[in-house]
Design an enzyme around this catalytic site. Structure first.
Site, PDB file in Angstrom:
ATOM      1  N   LEU A 183     -33.204 -14.150  12.994  1.00  0.00           N
ATOM      2  CA  LEU A 183     -33.647 -14.930  14.147  1.00  0.00           C
ATOM      3  C   LEU A 183     -32.585 -15.065  15.236  1.00  0.00           C
ATOM      4  O   LEU A 183     -32.888 -15.529  16.332  1.00  0.00           O
ATOM      5  CB  LEU A 183     -34.126 -16.307  13.697  1.00  0.00           C
ATOM      6  N   GLY A 242     -30.063 -14.346   9.370  1.00  0.00           N
ATOM      7  CA  GLY A 242     -29.499 -13.887  10.638  1.00  0.00           C
ATOM      8  C   GLY A 242     -30.479 -13.164  11.536  1.00  0.00           C
ATOM      9  O   GLY A 242     -30.177 -12.893  12.702  1.00  0.00           O
ATOM     10  N   GLY A 270     -31.386 -12.488  16.498  1.00  0.00           N
ATOM     11  CA  GLY A 270     -31.667 -11.303  17.302  1.00  0.00           C
ATOM     12  C   GLY A 270     -30.712 -10.155  17.067  1.00  0.00           C
ATOM     13  O   GLY A 270     -30.901  -9.066  17.617  1.00  0.00           O
ATOM     14  N   LYS A 271     -29.709 -10.356  16.210  1.00  0.00           N
ATOM     15  CA  LYS A 271     -28.666  -9.331  16.075  1.00  0.00           C
ATOM     16  C   LYS A 271     -29.118  -8.089  15.312  1.00  0.00           C
ATOM     17  O   LYS A 271     -28.433  -7.056  15.355  1.00  0.00           O
ATOM     18  CB  LYS A 271     -27.427  -9.920  15.420  1.00  0.00           C
ATOM     19  N   SER A 296     -31.473 -20.749   4.787  1.00  0.00           N
ATOM     20  CA  SER A 296     -31.726 -19.564   5.615  1.00  0.00           C
ATOM     21  C   SER A 296     -32.661 -19.860   6.783  1.00  0.00           C
ATOM     22  O   SER A 296     -33.648 -19.146   7.009  1.00  0.00           O
ATOM     23  CB  SER A 296     -32.285 -18.412   4.784  1.00  0.00           C
ATOM     24  N   TYR A 298     -22.119 -17.879  -6.069  1.00  0.00           N
ATOM     25  CA  TYR A 298     -21.578 -17.422  -4.794  1.00  0.00           C
ATOM     26  C   TYR A 298     -20.154 -16.885  -4.942  1.00  0.00           C
ATOM     27  O   TYR A 298     -19.433 -17.292  -5.837  1.00  0.00           O
ATOM     28  CB  TYR A 298     -21.564 -18.586  -3.783  1.00  0.00           C
ATOM     29  N   LEU A 356     -32.207 -19.213   9.702  1.00  0.00           N
ATOM     30  CA  LEU A 356     -32.150 -18.081  10.632  1.00  0.00           C
ATOM     31  C   LEU A 356     -32.640 -16.795   9.976  1.00  0.00           C
ATOM     32  O   LEU A 356     -32.452 -15.709  10.522  1.00  0.00           O
ATOM     33  CB  LEU A 356     -30.718 -17.886  11.148  1.00  0.00           C
TER      34      LEU A 356
END
Length: 350
Positions: free
Chosen positions: A245, A243, A247-248, A238, A53, A240
């Protein structure tokens, strides 16, 4: 905050694990310090990172997330024993990390020393293998045209795993790691490591973290059942779906500074029509329940039987606050029924 035992270890970890892979590209040291403060104030004691990372990985920022966490630890030595720190050794694939060679026992020794230095700590609570040396059905390879199990050299893989365990055992015996775990592995990988641990007299793995969400539920129920029955903590990453989920990313949106605006090592393989269609329906369920789409996805993940702690990440404090609040929610039977109706239609969105 609720706490759960981490597999067969003596560690009690919070329902939430703070993911850090944005620290060093999307987030600065100041951002990270603020996220740590918010997380600790909320009762979170579980931190996940990796030598690879921040993400997207690149040679210029390699190891910077561990350095950022290490800077925090160096300034907060009195809190080190209050947090459970997980990090990971990278596998093959990145030329600037040990010439893209597979994980070996000697690589464990080398990588661990470097992580300890960057993290400003004498020990790692849970040291994880970031991904197996063999090709596995993860990162979009779970379809029949992805990973090919007939091409696995079983004996070669087993001997490689045995060698890794010797490096793990040496690190545990030296007190440099307390426990070890897996990541992005399969039931066969878990089974084989358990058998080899008995043969080599190595402590058993205490955890595995795999991708798991409303759009990617392939570990339910088979791998999760194995984890539960073998006392291995299951840690979704993860939740989401990078990301989605939230909605963005609906209708092709790419908010400034968001992850999907950055170059992706494996491309945007999650950006598929079924995933977008399912997300649109989950957004409607969230609106009906009076919560955000992210909170719906996280609250669902938390209540899945066998989930020990869910790894969340955020690039802003507002996002982190919203995500933390999800773990105080109890989804109603009607909401769960709505969710599962969609999940049955889209069990694998990508």
């Amino acid at each position: 905050m609720n706490f759960n035992r981490l597999g067969s270890s003596d560690l009690q970890v919070s329902d939430i694990c703070l993911g850090t892979m944005t620290w060093g590209i999307q987030n600065t040291q100041e951002d990270a310090d603020a996220q740590m403060a918010m997380a600790l104030d909320a009762g979170i004691n579980f931190i996940d990172t990796a030598e690879m990372y921040p993400v997207p990985p690149n040679e210029q920022t390699y190891g910077d997330t561990e350095r950022i966490i290490g800077n925090w630890i160096a300034r907060n030595q009195d809190k080190r024993d209050d947090i459970v720190v997980m990090t990971k050794i990278a596998g093959a694939g990145l030329k600037y990390i040990r010439e893209a060679t597979p994980i070996t026992g000697s690589a464990v020794t080398t990588a661990l020393e470097d992580s300890l230095t960057r993290l400003h700590t004498d020990y790692i609570d849970v040291y994880q293998l970031h991904w197996p040396n063999r090709v596995t059905p993860h990162f979009g390879k779970h379809w029949p045209d992805g990973a090919d199990p007939t091409r696995i050299d079983r004996e070669k893989e087993i001997e490689g795993m045995r060698d890794i365990l010797r490096g793990i055992k040496a690190a545990i015996d030296a007190g440099k790691i307390r426990h070890w775990g897996l990541s992005d592995d399969t039931p066969w990988g878990i089974h084989t490591f358990l058998r080899l641990c008995e043969q080599e007299n190595v402590p058993l793995p205490v955890s595995i973290q795999n991708e798991f969400s409303l759009l990617h539920a392939k570990d339910w129920p088979y791998l999760i059942e194995m984890c539960e029955c073998e006392n291995i903590a299951y840690l979704p990453w993860s939740p989401l779906a990078t990301g989605m989920l939230s909605g963005k990313y609906q209708n092709g949106a790419r908010p400034e500074g968001s992850r999907w605006t950055l170059a992706q090592r494996m491309g945007l393989f999650r950006d598929q029509a079924p995933a977008q269609a399912a997300t649109a329906q989950y957004m409607q369920v969230a609106e009906k329940a009076g919560i955000t789409p992210s909170q719906l996805a996280l609250a669902w993940c938390r209540q899945v039987p066998g989930v020990t702690s869910t790894i969340i990440g955020a690039t802003t404090l507002d996002q982190l606050s919203e995500n933390i609040a999800a773990f105080d929610l109890t989804l109603s039977k009607d909401t769960l029924s709505d969710i599962h109706g969609i999940l049955k239609s889209y069990p694998l969105g990508f």
